[in-house]
Scaffold this active site. Sequence first.
Site, mmCIF file in Angstrom:
data_model
loop_
_atom_site.group_PDB
_atom_site.id
_atom_site.type_symbol
_atom_site.label_atom_id
_atom_site.label_comp_id
_atom_site.label_asym_id
_atom_site.label_seq_id
_atom_site.Cartn_x
_atom_site.Cartn_y
_atom_site.Cartn_z
ATOM 1 N N VAL A 249 -7.656 3.016 -15.568
ATOM 2 C CA VAL A 249 -6.801 2.770 -16.737
ATOM 3 C C VAL A 249 -7.069 3.813 -17.830
ATOM 4 C CG1 VAL A 249 -6.317 1.151 -18.628
ATOM 5 C CG2 VAL A 249 -6.580 0.305 -16.300
ATOM 6 N N ASP B 56 -17.145 8.870 -20.976
ATOM 7 C CA ASP B 56 -17.666 7.971 -19.948
ATOM 8 C C ASP B 56 -19.155 8.257 -19.801
ATOM 9 O OD1 ASP B 56 -16.138 6.326 -17.442
ATOM 10 O OD2 ASP B 56 -18.205 6.956 -17.046
ATOM 11 N N THR C 148 -13.704 -5.265 -16.904
ATOM 12 C CA THR C 148 -13.985 -6.674 -17.244
ATOM 13 C C THR C 148 -14.027 -7.460 -15.932
ATOM 14 O OG1 THR C 148 -11.610 -7.022 -17.595
ATOM 15 C CG2 THR C 148 -12.946 -6.610 -19.552
ATOM 16 N N GLU D 74 -1.183 0.789 -9.804
ATOM 17 C CA GLU D 74 -1.820 1.894 -9.107
ATOM 18 C C GLU D 74 -0.786 2.493 -8.162
ATOM 19 O OE1 GLU D 74 -5.687 1.236 -7.407
ATOM 20 O OE2 GLU D 74 -6.204 -0.150 -9.011
ATOM 21 N N LEU E 44 9.258 -9.153 -4.312
ATOM 22 C CA LEU E 44 9.736 -10.167 -3.390
ATOM 23 C C LEU E 44 9.596 -9.662 -1.951
ATOM 24 C CD1 LEU E 44 10.706 -12.910 -4.321
ATOM 25 C CD2 LEU E 44 13.058 -12.127 -4.130
ATOM 26 N N GLY F 294 4.244 -9.790 2.741
ATOM 27 C CA GLY F 294 3.205 -8.873 3.214
ATOM 28 C C GLY F 294 1.995 -9.629 3.711
ATOM 29 N N CYS G 21 -6.643 -6.079 -9.695
ATOM 30 C CA CYS G 21 -6.087 -6.807 -10.850
ATOM 31 C C CYS G 21 -5.658 -8.239 -10.552
ATOM 32 C CB CYS G 21 -4.912 -6.030 -11.412
ATOM 33 S SG CYS G 21 -5.375 -4.353 -11.847
ATOM 34 N N LYS H 53 -2.594 -1.287 -1.063
ATOM 35 C CA LYS H 53 -1.145 -1.061 -0.996
ATOM 36 C C LYS H 53 -0.954 0.439 -0.829
ATOM 37 C CE LYS H 53 -0.389 -0.417 -5.895
ATOM 38 N NZ LYS H 53 0.427 -0.655 -7.058
HETATM 39 C C1 UGA Z 1 -0.726 -4.859 -11.071
HETATM 40 C C2 UGA Z 1 0.530 -5.011 -11.944
HETATM 41 O O1 UGA Z 1 1.690 -4.785 -11.161
HETATM 42 C C3 UGA Z 1 0.490 -4.025 -13.116
HETATM 43 O O2 UGA Z 1 1.621 -4.252 -13.966
HETATM 44 C C4 UGA Z 1 -0.802 -4.263 -13.904
HETATM 45 O O3 UGA Z 1 -0.902 -3.382 -15.000
HETATM 46 C C5 UGA Z 1 -1.980 -4.064 -12.984
HETATM 47 O O4 UGA Z 1 -1.884 -5.006 -11.889
HETATM 48 C C6 UGA Z 1 -3.229 -4.324 -13.789
HETATM 49 O O5 UGA Z 1 -3.433 -5.445 -14.245
HETATM 50 O O6 UGA Z 1 -3.968 -3.365 -14.099
HETATM 51 P P1 UGA Z 1 -1.513 -3.190 -9.133
HETATM 52 O O7 UGA Z 1 -2.681 -4.103 -8.950
HETATM 53 O O8 UGA Z 1 -1.739 -1.732 -9.185
HETATM 54 O O9 UGA Z 1 -0.703 -3.573 -10.478
HETATM 55 O O10 UGA Z 1 -0.559 -3.440 -7.898
HETATM 56 P P2 UGA Z 1 0.866 -4.142 -7.639
HETATM 57 O O11 UGA Z 1 1.857 -3.110 -7.323
HETATM 58 O O12 UGA Z 1 1.194 -5.111 -8.691
HETATM 59 O O13 UGA Z 1 0.526 -4.941 -6.285
HETATM 60 C C7 UGA Z 1 -0.422 -6.003 -6.275
HETATM 61 C C8 UGA Z 1 -0.521 -6.590 -4.887
HETATM 62 O O14 UGA Z 1 0.664 -7.307 -4.555
HETATM 63 C C9 UGA Z 1 -0.702 -5.564 -3.781
HETATM 64 O O15 UGA Z 1 -1.623 -6.053 -2.828
HETATM 65 C C10 UGA Z 1 0.677 -5.425 -3.183
HETATM 66 O O16 UGA Z 1 0.683 -4.993 -1.850
HETATM 67 C C11 UGA Z 1 1.188 -6.849 -3.314
HETATM 68 N N1 UGA Z 1 2.658 -6.936 -3.346
HETATM 69 C C12 UGA Z 1 3.349 -6.486 -4.417
HETATM 70 C C13 UGA Z 1 3.321 -7.523 -2.273
HETATM 71 O O17 UGA Z 1 2.690 -7.946 -1.265
HETATM 72 N N2 UGA Z 1 4.679 -7.642 -2.335
HETATM 73 C C14 UGA Z 1 5.391 -7.199 -3.388
HETATM 74 O O18 UGA Z 1 6.646 -7.349 -3.379
HETATM 75 C C15 UGA Z 1 4.722 -6.602 -4.454
#
Ligand code: UGA
Length: 430
Positions: A13, A32, A88, A152, A247, A250, A257, A319
């Site tokens: 971040v 850092d 955190t 990410e 939606l 997976g 996060c 992912k």
């Molecule tokens: C997530 C949020 O999307 C960000 O907005 C937030 O800032 C971030 O956490 C954080 O708190 O720092 P991130 O963890 O990078 O981002 O990943 P996402 O793209 O949200 O995916 C999270 C998980 O859900 C992954 O395992 C992904 O594969 C899964 N996912 C997501 C699905 O299985 N299906 C989907 O349709 C979307």
Amino acid sequence: MGSKILVVGAGYVGLTSGICLASLGNEVVCVDNNIEKIDLLQAGKLPIFEPGLLDLLNKGIDRNLLRFSTDLIKHAKNANFIFLCLPTPPLEDGTADMSFVYHVVDEISPHLNGSAIIVNKSTVPLNTSSEIKSRQLNKAVAVVSNPEFLREGSAVTDFLNPSRIVIGADERSSAIKVAALYAGLEERVFITDPVSAECIKYMSNGFLAMKVSFINQAARFCEAIGADVVSVSLGMSLDPRIGRSFLNPGPGWGGSCFPKDTAALAAAALSKQSPMTLVEQAANDNKLHQNEIARLITKEIRDLGKTAVSIGVLGLSFKANTDDTRDSPALKIIELIEMSNVACDIRAYDPEASIENRATFSRVDSISEAIIGSDLVIILTEWPEFALFPPESYASLMKGNTIIDTRYVLDNSLFHQCGLRVRSMGRVQS
Ligand code: UGA
């Protein structure tokens, strides 16, 4: 030249925020305590893989807008804005460990000038802004909450084309000063009070996790009734009230996060006797879903009727487009498969994942090496190259004919034409 910003914490971040804030014309120093990381960054290299970030890092350095240092106090003295981008991590009870944040806050507090603004980007328990404020020796120092919504793999795009920039402040003047750092993105700014800003962050991740859990639960239901979850998801998403994103079914959600933030939100809600049962259920169901995916895979393995099975795994990161394997469903599912009592020889390929061989699998360097001679192939991360690899090549390299696609990325009909069978939870098999 813009304002002097100190970013504390050169993690994912902090780096994305610092580098992108410099690209908007601000003068930024990232601090850092990991000297190797700082040396690497000073040399124009990144400790993480994040599309588009390396280019902006070097542009920032060339424009003299971006520097890196281990000297927190020196830079805190001169800063107009101190961005806290610190970890955190969850404690055993699900609440966030705030020791990194408060350690830095207490260390810099005696050195800040009266016009400094502390901007918190770390995901923190509700009311942390007022706690940070109360720890300030100089009461003129303002504290503002500015949560991040960076995914990410698309963090640079998310930072520079944000859906919203949430700024929570007690005084509007501080909010306006922070908003001005996001030059050109002002129309995306949403100003509120600090605790509401902190809450927006948790609720957003809680809601998104719930949305993914919903479609994963729907996938299991579709499996039970013979419906096609991909069609169901698509059909649902045509309603703009539901929408297309998050939606995709997976192998369950993971990463650094969602698991941490849903646990923290559930724990915070319970502590206020106001439980967020939907979020709790989403997290419980995510575990169940991973078990069910592993069960589907294990059944396919047993159905092969062999005593030893050769498996090609595609994808290890949590992912696509990231090297991050923290709480990766892929690793969890491999672990569960290994507990199935069938001897499995697993070769795994991922283009970026930052892990080496494990006891449960050996890491290889290409799709071909992973799938050659395999009885079964399992896709666990949705890297585009897995779907782009020709079906004929899968067919000629594999020994068996089944691919388990936990990410629904393959065009099933093309694979069927090559004599392959694609198996996904809740997907109609033709
Ligand atoms: C997530 C949020 O999307 C960000 O907005 C937030 O800032 C971030 O956490 C954080 O708190 O720092 P991130 O963890 O990078 O981002 O990943 P996402 O793209 O949200 O995916 C999270 C998980 O859900 C992954 O395992 C992904 O594969 C899964 N996912 C997501 C699905 O299985 N299906 C989907 O349709 C979307």
